[in-house]
Design an enzyme around this catalytic site. Sequence first.
Site, PDB file in Angstrom:
ATOM      1  N   TYR A   1       0.817  -1.211   0.000  1.00 26.62           N
ATOM      2  CA  TYR A   1       0.000   0.000   0.000  1.00 26.62           C
ATOM      3  C   TYR A   1       0.858   1.272   0.000  1.00 26.62           C
ATOM      4  O   TYR A   1       0.417   2.310  -0.479  1.00 26.62           O
ATOM      5  CB  TYR A   1      -0.905   0.041   1.244  1.00 26.62           C
ATOM      6  CG  TYR A   1      -2.203  -0.707   1.117  1.00 26.62           C
ATOM      7  CD1 TYR A   1      -2.247  -2.028   0.688  1.00 26.62           C
ATOM      8  CD2 TYR A   1      -3.406  -0.089   1.454  1.00 26.62           C
ATOM      9  CE1 TYR A   1      -3.448  -2.715   0.602  1.00 26.62           C
ATOM     10  CE2 TYR A   1      -4.613  -0.765   1.373  1.00 26.62           C
ATOM     11  CZ  TYR A   1      -4.625  -2.079   0.938  1.00 26.62           C
ATOM     12  OH  TYR A   1      -5.822  -2.749   0.855  1.00 26.62           O
TER      13      TYR A   1
ATOM     14  N   LYS B   1       3.514 -15.208   1.940  1.00 26.03           N
ATOM     15  CA  LYS B   1       3.689 -15.869   0.635  1.00 26.03           C
ATOM     16  C   LYS B   1       5.195 -16.093   0.500  1.00 26.03           C
ATOM     17  O   LYS B   1       5.843 -15.664  -0.465  1.00 26.03           O
ATOM     18  CB  LYS B   1       3.113 -14.969  -0.477  1.00 26.03           C
ATOM     19  CG  LYS B   1       3.022 -15.637  -1.836  1.00 26.03           C
ATOM     20  CD  LYS B   1       1.895 -16.652  -1.963  1.00 26.03           C
ATOM     21  CE  LYS B   1       2.004 -17.401  -3.279  1.00 26.03           C
ATOM     22  NZ  LYS B   1       1.017 -18.472  -3.447  1.00 26.03           N
TER      23      LYS B   1
ATOM     24  N   ASP C   1      -2.706 -18.147   0.094  1.00 29.70           N
ATOM     25  CA  ASP C   1      -3.724 -18.828  -0.723  1.00 29.70           C
ATOM     26  C   ASP C   1      -4.384 -19.945   0.085  1.00 29.70           C
ATOM     27  O   ASP C   1      -5.608 -20.092   0.112  1.00 29.70           O
ATOM     28  CB  ASP C   1      -3.135 -19.339  -2.057  1.00 29.70           C
ATOM     29  CG  ASP C   1      -1.786 -20.015  -1.924  1.00 29.70           C
ATOM     30  OD1 ASP C   1      -1.213 -20.053  -0.812  1.00 29.70           O
ATOM     31  OD2 ASP C   1      -1.282 -20.537  -2.953  1.00 29.70           O
TER      32      ASP C   1
ATOM     33  N   ASP D   1      -6.280  -7.161   4.343  1.00 29.80           N
ATOM     34  CA  ASP D   1      -7.459  -6.530   3.745  1.00 29.80           C
ATOM     35  C   ASP D   1      -8.354  -7.608   3.137  1.00 29.80           C
ATOM     36  O   ASP D   1      -9.561  -7.658   3.395  1.00 29.80           O
ATOM     37  CB  ASP D   1      -7.000  -5.545   2.661  1.00 29.80           C
ATOM     38  CG  ASP D   1      -8.169  -4.874   1.972  1.00 29.80           C
ATOM     39  OD1 ASP D   1      -9.105  -4.448   2.667  1.00 29.80           O
ATOM     40  OD2 ASP D   1      -8.157  -4.783   0.722  1.00 29.80           O
TER      41      ASP D   1
ATOM     42  N   ASP E   1     -12.171  -9.411   4.755  1.00 31.46           N
ATOM     43  CA  ASP E   1     -13.476  -9.413   4.080  1.00 31.46           C
ATOM     44  C   ASP E   1     -14.010 -10.847   3.996  1.00 31.46           C
ATOM     45  O   ASP E   1     -15.203 -11.100   4.175  1.00 31.46           O
ATOM     46  CB  ASP E   1     -13.359  -8.850   2.647  1.00 31.46           C
ATOM     47  CG  ASP E   1     -13.762  -7.369   2.556  1.00 31.46           C
ATOM     48  OD1 ASP E   1     -13.435  -6.617   3.492  1.00 31.46           O
ATOM     49  OD2 ASP E   1     -14.386  -6.976   1.546  1.00 31.46           O
TER      50      ASP E   1
END
Length: 358
Positions: free
Chosen positions: A141, A192, A224, A248, A252
């Site tokens: 970000y 990751k 993942d 983020d 959700d």
Amino acid sequence: MSKKILVVAGDGIGPEIVAEAMKVLQALQADGSIDVSIEDALIGGAAYDAVGDPLPAETLEAAKASDAVLLGAVGGPKWEPLHISKRPEKGLLGMRAGLGLFANLRPAILYPQLADASTLKADVVSGLDIMIVRELTGGIYFGQPRGVETLPSGERKGVNTLVYTESEVERICRVAFDIAMKRGKKVCSVDKANVLECTEMWREVAVKTAADYPEIDLSHMYVDNAAMQLVRAPKQFDVMVTTNMFGDILSDCAAMLTGSIGMLPSASLNADGQGMYEPIHGSAPDIAGKGVANPLATILSVAMMLRYSLDAPAAADRIEKAVSQVLDQGLRTADIMSEGMRQVGTAEMGDAVVAALS
Ligand code: NAD
Ligand code: IPM
Ligand code: MN
């Protein structure tokens, strides 16, 4: 001593849900449970429309001078054509960076009354209680270099960069470990590391930092797989700690385990305990202005504010109990509606929480 709260309602459903949270704050103020002074300021598209800047200097200054900030949501299609530096989302990111709010806590808790509201089977989600600790002021970000440039060939190249320093990783891991020590003592660090060197380092720092927390059971998972595990068997998780972007996305996903994204509150904290509190959802342009948005994530964000920044844990408990009571009464906004329940709008839900406080 009176505490200062800055309220930035923002765009879309922001003002609608913040109005309900304000009713709750005012009710607690009126019965003497809290002593706060409340100020308003502009952020996001509303600020851009008024003064041409999604984060006016006076808003950031007022935020810095407050004990806590309550935010609704920012953004919407109206402002999408703007240059990225003027978009509403930039106001929110500027607030996070300007206040140094590096630790974002996103609790995904299933209220038992909502077991049937989730799209997952009730036995998969019943008893769910996960804390997602999202790094909030670093990562892709904020990493440099970034931007879009035109190559000599005339083709454009877009760049964003994932950057973390060891100290940034260490401090967010400490937040996660400290929280885990007060709950199930299990932390899953999501990365990751099989592909991205930056997160390979993240994993090494997590392991090194965990040496100070011998009681913590630290595990690691690729992002993942973590997304898959969150919907397969979410109750395996206690605390999850991860990067800005992975957090983020995963939050959700976790929100849906609780019945609706309209249920998930958040706290964003800096090193001084100052915080910004907001639902994890956005401005929901598809339902804005209709009076149907679920205000509970914002009301529960007020509870987090009382607990983390205003030293009023008893009042926070009362809000959470009131929310539970309202759900017991069968009241549901459209997003959490299920058979046999009574559908209510945003304001009716807020009023019911206020009534259940006393
Ligand atoms: P969103 O979270 O706004 O909406 C996603 C879906 O969830 C929509 O169908 C919406 O109606 C529903 N929803 C969200 N909150 C709800 C609530 N309280 N009650 C009932 N339903 C609710 O995500 P999006 O559509 O991807 O983004 C819309 C805008 O919001 C964009 O401009 C985005 O940048 C912005 N956004 C802002 C924040 C923030 O301010 N913190 C967070 C996420 C997205
Ligand atoms: C969130 C939002 C923000 C984010 C956007 C609006 C900048 O999605 O708070 O989850 O990506 O952090
Ligand atoms: Mn988000």
